[in-house]
Scaffold this active site. Structure first.
Site, PDB file in Angstrom:
ATOM      1  N   TRP A  32     -21.037  15.244  10.526  1.00  0.00           N
ATOM      2  CA  TRP A  32     -19.975  15.267   9.226  1.00  0.00           C
ATOM      3  C   TRP A  32     -20.330  15.898   8.282  1.00  0.00           C
ATOM      4  CZ3 TRP A  32     -19.619   8.799   9.372  1.00  0.00           C
ATOM      5  CH2 TRP A  32     -18.948   8.576  10.538  1.00  0.00           C
ATOM      6  N   LYS A  34     -15.311  16.638  10.787  1.00  0.00           N
ATOM      7  CA  LYS A  34     -16.140  16.494  11.870  1.00  0.00           C
ATOM      8  C   LYS A  34     -16.204  17.954  12.235  1.00  0.00           C
ATOM      9  CE  LYS A  34     -14.120  12.294  12.104  1.00  0.00           C
ATOM     10  NZ  LYS A  34     -12.905  12.013  11.410  1.00  0.00           N
ATOM     11  N   THR A  51       0.857  -1.240   0.196  1.00  0.00           N
ATOM     12  CA  THR A  51      -0.145   0.020   0.047  1.00  0.00           C
ATOM     13  C   THR A  51       0.963   1.108  -0.151  1.00  0.00           C
ATOM     14  OG1 THR A  51      -0.119   0.200   2.439  1.00  0.00           O
ATOM     15  CG2 THR A  51      -1.651  -1.173   1.356  1.00  0.00           C
TER      16      THR A  51
END
Ligand code: ADP
Length: 540
Positions: free
Chosen positions: A440, A435, A185
Site C-alpha cells: 500500500w 495498491k 452524505t
C-alpha cells in the site's frame, strides 16, 4: 435498581430556551455586502418563535421535513433553532451538489417546505419541478416579486411569514430519540445517504464539542463558522454555541480569502473552523495582504487530513495553532479531537497534532483487518476504523446499506493506525489508497511531503492503472504563482523522504485541484480526467 433522577428529555427546545434566556446577549454576526449585521441570541429566540408559528401556518404540525438551501447566516440559525424545537425535522440541503443529487435528496427526504436564500434562487428554481413533495418555498432576503415556482408550490417572503407572529412559542416536550435534523452524505460512492440526528444525539454531541479537549467553546468565544451549515451541521457549532453562549460569525456567501481575512481583522474571532483547502487559500492570501491573527486562540481543521506544512506555516508565521479533528456526516461529526497531552517536547507535540487526534469520550473505536479481525492499538497495525456511540449513526434513512455496518459498528471507510494512547493516524480513505504490487502507498503521506516543497501550492495523489504493479501513484501538482519547478526536481525532493519503491514515476501539472461540494480534493474527478486522457502526464 432504578435511579431517582428525573427523566427529562434532552431536546433542542430546551437548548433554545437555555441559550436565549441565559445567554441573551451572545450574538450571531452575519457578513454582508454593506458590512456585518448583528442579532442577539434573545432576538434570535423571538424570531425563531415567529418562524415556528409561520411554519405551523403552512401546515407543519408534525415531523415533516423543512429543508434549507442557504449560506451560513442568522436566518439559517433561526431555522436550526425553530424547526427541530417545534418537532419538525431540519434538512440542510448542500447547495453545491449536482442538480440530480439535490432533487434525489429532496424527494427521498420528502421535503415539504424549503427555506432558501434569495441569492441562491437561480440554482434552486430550475430544480423545483422535480421536487414533487415541496409545497412551500420561503425566500429569505430581497428577491424579485415574480419568482417562478411550479404549480403546487406557494412562494412566501420570509419576513412576511414572520411578521406579526407571537414572539414566544411553547416548545413541545418531545421524545429525545425522535428525529431533529438530517443531512445527506455527499455521495462520492453511489447515491447520497441520509443521516438522521436525534435531539439526544445533538445534545450529547454539543456537550462533547464544548469540552476543553475538543473545541473548548465558552461564552468568551466568538467563532468564525466557515464550515457550511449544510456540511455535517457546521460540525455542530450552532448548537454548541447555544449551549455555552459563544457568539458566531457567519460569512454568508463571502467565503473567498479576502473577505475572510477582513472578517478576522475587523470582528476578531477567537476560533475559526474550516476544511484545509480554505486555510491554504487564506494563508496564500495573507502572504500578500497581512492581517493580525493574534485574536485566534484556535483554528479548527477537519474534513480531510491537514498537511503538516500548513500547521507549521500558521504557527511559524502567525503563532496560531491548528487543531485537527476527524469525523464524518455519520458521526455528527466529532469522532476525535487533536489536543496533545501536556508535558511533551515541542517536537512530540507537533507530531501528535499531525495525527487525526484522540477519540472523544462518547465514541468507541476499533481497528479491523480485511477479514474482520480486530487489530491491536499499537500505532503499527493498519486497518479500517469502526466506531460506535450515541452520536454515531446506526443506519441510513430508508437505505439499508448493509456493507456500511459491522455488527452494530459503523464502518468508516478510513484506514489507519491507533496508538496505545488512542491517537488515530489515518493513512487514507480506503478508496484512495494506492495498491502497488501488493503493497500500500498512502496518497495522503505523499501529498503531505509534496506540500512541504516551497514551489508547491497544492498536490493531490491518485492511483492509476499500471501493467506491472496494478496501480502506481500519479502526482498532480499546482505550482505557486511565480514559481517554477520540474517533475524531476520534485521527485528528487521526495527521494530522501519515502521508500524508494514508493517514488512516483507519473507527474502532471494542473491549474487547480478539483474540489468536492464541501471543499475537499475531488480525487474521483481527477481519476476520471486521467482515464479520459485529459491530463498531460510526464513519466520519469
Ligand atoms: P464526504 O464523505 O462527502 O467527504 P464527510 O464530510 O462526511 O463527507 O467526510 C467524512 C470523511 O472525511 C471521513 O471519512 C474521512 O475520510 C475524511 N476526514 C474527516 N476529517 C479528517 C481528518 N482530520 N483527516 C483525514 N481525513 C478526514
Amino acid at each position: 435498581m432504578k435511579s431517582t433522577m428525573q427523566d427529562t428529555p434532552l431536546s433542542i427546545g430546551q437548548l433554545v430556551r437555555f441559550g436565549t434566556t441565559i445567554h441573551p446577549t451572545a450574538e450571531v454576526i452575519t457578513w454582508g455586502q454593506s458590512g456585518p449585521s448583528t442579532v442577539t441570541f434573545a432576538d434570535l429566540g423571538r424570531r425563531a418563535a415567529q418562524l415556528a408559528h409561520g411554519l405551523r401556518s403552512l401546515g407543519i404540525d408534525g415531523d415533516q421535513r423543512v429543508a434549507t438551501f442557504m449560506w451560513n447566516n442568522a436566518a439559517h440559525m433561526e431555522a436550526y433553532m425553530a424547526v427541530p424545537a417545534m418537532g419538525a425535522v431540519l434538512h440542510t440541503l448542500n447547495i453545491r451538489l449536482f442538480p440530480e443529487q439535490l432533487t434525489y435528496i429532496a424527494e427521498h427526504a420528502e421535503d415539504r417546505v424549503i427555506l432558501a436564500d434569495a441569492s441562491l434562487l437561480p440554482l434552486l428554481a430550475p430544480l423545483l419541478p422535480a421536487m414533487t413533495t415541496v409545497r412551500h418555498l420561503v425566500v429569505v432576503g430581497a428577491h424579485p416579486s415574480d419568482v417562478q415556482a411550479p404549480a403546487g408550490i406557494e412562494v412566501h417572503d420570509y419576513e412576511e411569514l414572520l411578521a406579526g407572529k407571537p414572539q414566544e412559542f411553547d416548545w413541545p416536550e418531545l421524545d429525545e430519540r425522535s428525529a431533529a435534523a438530517m443531512c445527506y452524505t455527499s455521495g462520492t460512492t453511489g447515491d447520497p445517504k441520509g443521516v438522521v440526528y436525534s435531539h439526544r444525539s445533538i445534545w450529547l454531541h454539543s456537550m462533547q464539542a464544548c469540552m476543553t479537549d475538543a473545541m473548548a467553546l465558552a461564552q468568551s468565544d466568538t467563532v468564525l463558522a466557515i464550515v457550511p451549515m449544510f456540511h455535517a451541521m457546521s460540525w455542530g457549532l450552532p448548537y454548541a454555541a447555544l449551549m455555552v453562549g459563544a457568539s458566531l460569525i457567519m460569512p454568508d456567501r463571502y467565503l473567498q480569502p479576502a473577505p475572510l481575512a477582513e472578517m478576522i481583522a475587523t470582528l476578531r474571532p477567537t476560533a475559526a473552523a474550516a476544511v484545509p483547502t480554505i486555510w491554504q487559500a487564506l494563508h496564500a492570501h495573507l502572504a500578500e495582504h497581512p492581517v493580525d491573527l493574534s485574536c485566534l486562540r484556535d483554528v479548527l481543521v477537519g474534513g480531510s487530513a491537514c498537511p503538516p506544512s500548513l500547521m507549521r506555516a500558521f504557527h511559524n508565521d502567525y503563532g496560531v495553532h491548528i487543531s485537527q479533528a476527524w469525523g464524518m456526516t455519520e458521526t455528527s461529526p466529532l469522532g476525535t479531537s487533536g489536543r496533545p497531552d501536556v508535558g511533551l517536547s515541542a517536537e512530540e507535540e507537533f507530531d501528535l497534532r499531525c495525527t487525526q487526534g484522540r477519540f472523544v469520550a462518547g465514541v468507541r473505536a476499533r481497528l479491523v483487518d480485511d477479514d474482520g479481525k480486530e487489530l491491536p492499538w499499537d500505532g503499527e497495525h493498519v486497518g479500517e476504523v469502526e466506531v460506535r456511540g450515541p452520536w454515531i449513526t446506526g443506519s441510513y434513512y430508508r437505505n439499508d446499506a448493509p456493507d456500511k455496518f459491522d455488527d452494530g459498528w459503523l464502518r468508516t471507510g478510513d484506514v489507519g493506525t491507533i496508538s496505545s494512547g488512542g491517537y488515530l493516524r489515518l493513512t487514507d480513505r480506503a478508496k484512495d489508497i494506492i495498491k502497488s504490487g501488493g503493497e500500500w502507498i498512502s496518497s495522503v503521506e505523499l501529498e503531505n511531503h509534496m506540500m512541504e516543497h516551497p514551489a508547491v501550492r497544492e498536490a493531490a495523489v491518485i492511483g492509476v492503472p499500471d501493467a506491472k504493479w496494478d496501480e502506481r501513484p500519479l502526482v498532480a501538482v499546482v505550482v505557486r504563482d511565480g514559481a517554477t519547478v520540474s517533475a524531476a526536481e520534485l521527485r528528487g525532493f521526495l527521494e530522501p523522504r519515502i521508500a524508494h519503491w514508493q517514488l512516483p514515476e507519473r507527474w502532471t501539472f494542473i491549474d487547480e485541484v478539483p474540489k468536492t461540494s464541501v471543499g475537499k480534493y475531488d480525487k474521483k474527478r481527477l481519476r476520471s480526467s486521467h482515464a479520459a486522457g485529459e491530463l498531460d502526464v510526464v513519466e520519469l
